[in-house]
Design an enzyme around this catalytic site. Sequence first.
Site, PDB file in Angstrom:
ATOM      1  N   GLU A 126      33.681  29.634   9.142  1.00  0.00           N
ATOM      2  CA  GLU A 126      33.074  28.606   8.294  1.00  0.00           C
ATOM      3  C   GLU A 126      31.857  29.124   7.538  1.00  0.00           C
ATOM      4  OE1 GLU A 126      34.024  28.150  11.431  1.00  0.00           O
ATOM      5  OE2 GLU A 126      35.741  26.813  11.126  1.00  0.00           O
ATOM      6  N   HIS A 196      36.012  16.374  16.960  1.00  0.00           N
ATOM      7  CA  HIS A 196      36.853  16.044  15.803  1.00  0.00           C
ATOM      8  C   HIS A 196      36.549  14.640  15.291  1.00  0.00           C
ATOM      9  CE1 HIS A 196      39.157  19.265  17.815  1.00  0.00           C
ATOM     10  NE2 HIS A 196      39.461  19.617  16.583  1.00  0.00           N
TER      11      HIS A 196
END
Lengths: 392, 390
Positions: A126, A196
């Site tokens: 990322e 999540h």
Amino acid sequence: MAAAARFFIRGANSKLPISGIGTGAQSSFGATLLKLSPNCNPRTKTQRRHAAHFTYQPDPIPTQYGPTQKMNLFQSVTSALDNTLASDPTAVIFGEDVAFGGVFRCTVGLRDKYGKDRVFNTPLCEQGIVGFGIGVAVAGATAIAEIQFADYIYPAFDQIVNEAAKYRYRSGNMFDCGNLTIRAPWGCVGHGSLYHSQSPEAFFAHCPGIKVVIPRGPVQAKGLLLSCIADKNPCIFFEPKILYRAAVEQVPVETYTIPLSQAEILQEGSDVTLVAWGTQVHVMREVADMAQEKLGVSCELIDLQTILPWDVETVCKSVVKTGRLLISHEAPVTGGFAAEISSAVQEECFLNLEAPISRVCGYDTPFPHIFEPFYIPDKWKCFEAIKRMINY
Amino acid sequence: MLSNISNVVRVGVQRNGVAAVLSARTYADFTAQASFEIKKCDTHKLDEAPATEVVMTREEGLQYYRTMQTMRRMELKADQLYKQKIIRGFCHLYDGQEACAVGIEAAINLSDHLITAYRAHGYTYTRGGTVKEIMAELTGRRGGIAKGKGGSMHMYCKNFYGGNGIVGAQVPLGAGVALACKYMGNNELCVSLYGDGAANQGQIFETYNMAALWKLPAIFVCENNRYGMGTSVERAAASTDYYKRGDFIPGLRVDGMDVLCVREATRFAAEHCRSGKGPILMELQTYRYHGHSMSDPGISYRTREEIQEVRGKSDPISLLKDRMLSNNMASVEELKEIDVEVRKEIEDAAQFATTDPEPQLEELCNHIFYNNPPLEVRGTNPWTKLKSVS
């Protein structure tokens, strides 16, 4: 600048044959996750624990932007990206698994349509994805990066906060990465657990130099995403993942933009102002109906849409009228963006307030695994807050 | 791989290839231990390599078989419970990779340390967690190994640091644990596991540097199952020689489908660490039968044929089973008996995991901070105060 995209051919090199996109056999992690999420599958509605905490209400069909087509939220995002790739030859899209359509199917078909040098997979890194995106943008190309889940954006936090946000300022306006847009699925999804489900908008709201935008449905998603891409500042675009399939609207096929930093009044009212964004807007719609029905209280509902820089004027004008403000978001209450709104409104509208400003938010806990139904600021909690404000 | 030459060391009654009736055999009929030729490891910056001829005893073999079979059955049960919506959230299954966990564990001590990512069920079991605790964690019940608060990705037990959700984030932690081992001078080491996808994260390289700089007793293990989520290694990594990517750290490439290969390589790596030579890297070439997580069917980026081929030709359990049978180290019936016992254990655990109560609501706020007396946590709005203890 058209050549900018050529640099990325190597990154997109595919050594293995992969099955074509849109073949029907193609499924994905996220897509199935959504199939399992309560709002999308009527069969699960019988399971009380997993009942959706909101009912999606589609927007009226927009007429001002030409022909429309039925799309859900992920399709409207695809449509916006499609328009961008078609009209801007420098635009590139990259992220984990985006070449096959992404885990939530937001980039389905784009690699085949525009080539693997413009829509390509990155490794799982990322920090690298965002840093790379800044470089692409500063060189003049339009960079659209996807972080697979907003929860995974933290490894890239430094790149966003220290590199992207400060580029223009620290170079005395000589360099900027305004062409960078970072997309990330955001918010609760029914059973996403700790990593999540998070809503990290408040972390980025503390960072001058970037814009943070969250749509409430397909029509807004497309218009706001196109605005983010066109905007000359780095933007973070958080997509409420629970709405990817659950939200279906008639969305204009052509390019259109919805201005950033402009809140939208979804329902006018006179007694309480309700401010929310993303999924929570739909919870608030129900709350407004409940308040009208059960208490005879008239609510004015505002979708903030842009978190940074936010539309102080629309909110304050509304509070001047109603005298009461309820802000609600899924992120934990302490230090959440509701705190900033509350503080700003209190300074601006102190003498207009009839009751203390209310915040109904997530608990000050990590996003819980099995306790999600308790954690979520559902309509009942918001309704209670309205009652308290009215009786103050 | 199966055609490996095997030398029977001590022969009882040799009945090669004959499926004898169990009742007619006694314990002494079986070969107590045999030596096997295993695949040679590729090495990087190493003068020596792990042995290619290894000895496995009958007890070891049976134990490996039972452990791997338990893991396999546990994962298949988890798959079933997930499809019934009894397990929710994210769930990453380990079936196919069993030889890695069992092989590593066979060559280190339980007092050594281990940390992995979110594909953690297998290691939780080998580190001492019970199937019951693991299954109950998956279903979010009180009897779960993390009190039902973590779920699939977050499992912990003694000397096992989880169970970490962010790709690659556990590796620096492992180096920290290794530093503690070195500092304490107790001859322990830390195994840090990550996948081929995580191998591209920046913090892994930061960790390599620190570990080599300070000569930490760290074994870095890259479980290369060929796909980082939906992207194959070739499309994600400029170099797929993961065992060489530590550059200045010596490395081994190991057949991760063969429990004996993994065991021997880990034994070699552990000796390397314990002798004070610093970190070592192992790439275990393995395969996951399931998709990346439960919401990935696992066939959109690879073919069913590919999965079938791995299952057919290099399944770690079949490999061990065939070795034991062809060397008269166990009988078919005996292994079947183990299968039955394992199945029963899994069924019992599943029963427990579906009937155990969920954690009490107070648990929602507990264990956020260390605090004594209890801390007040804001819930929903600033005035709702909930008690948090730890």
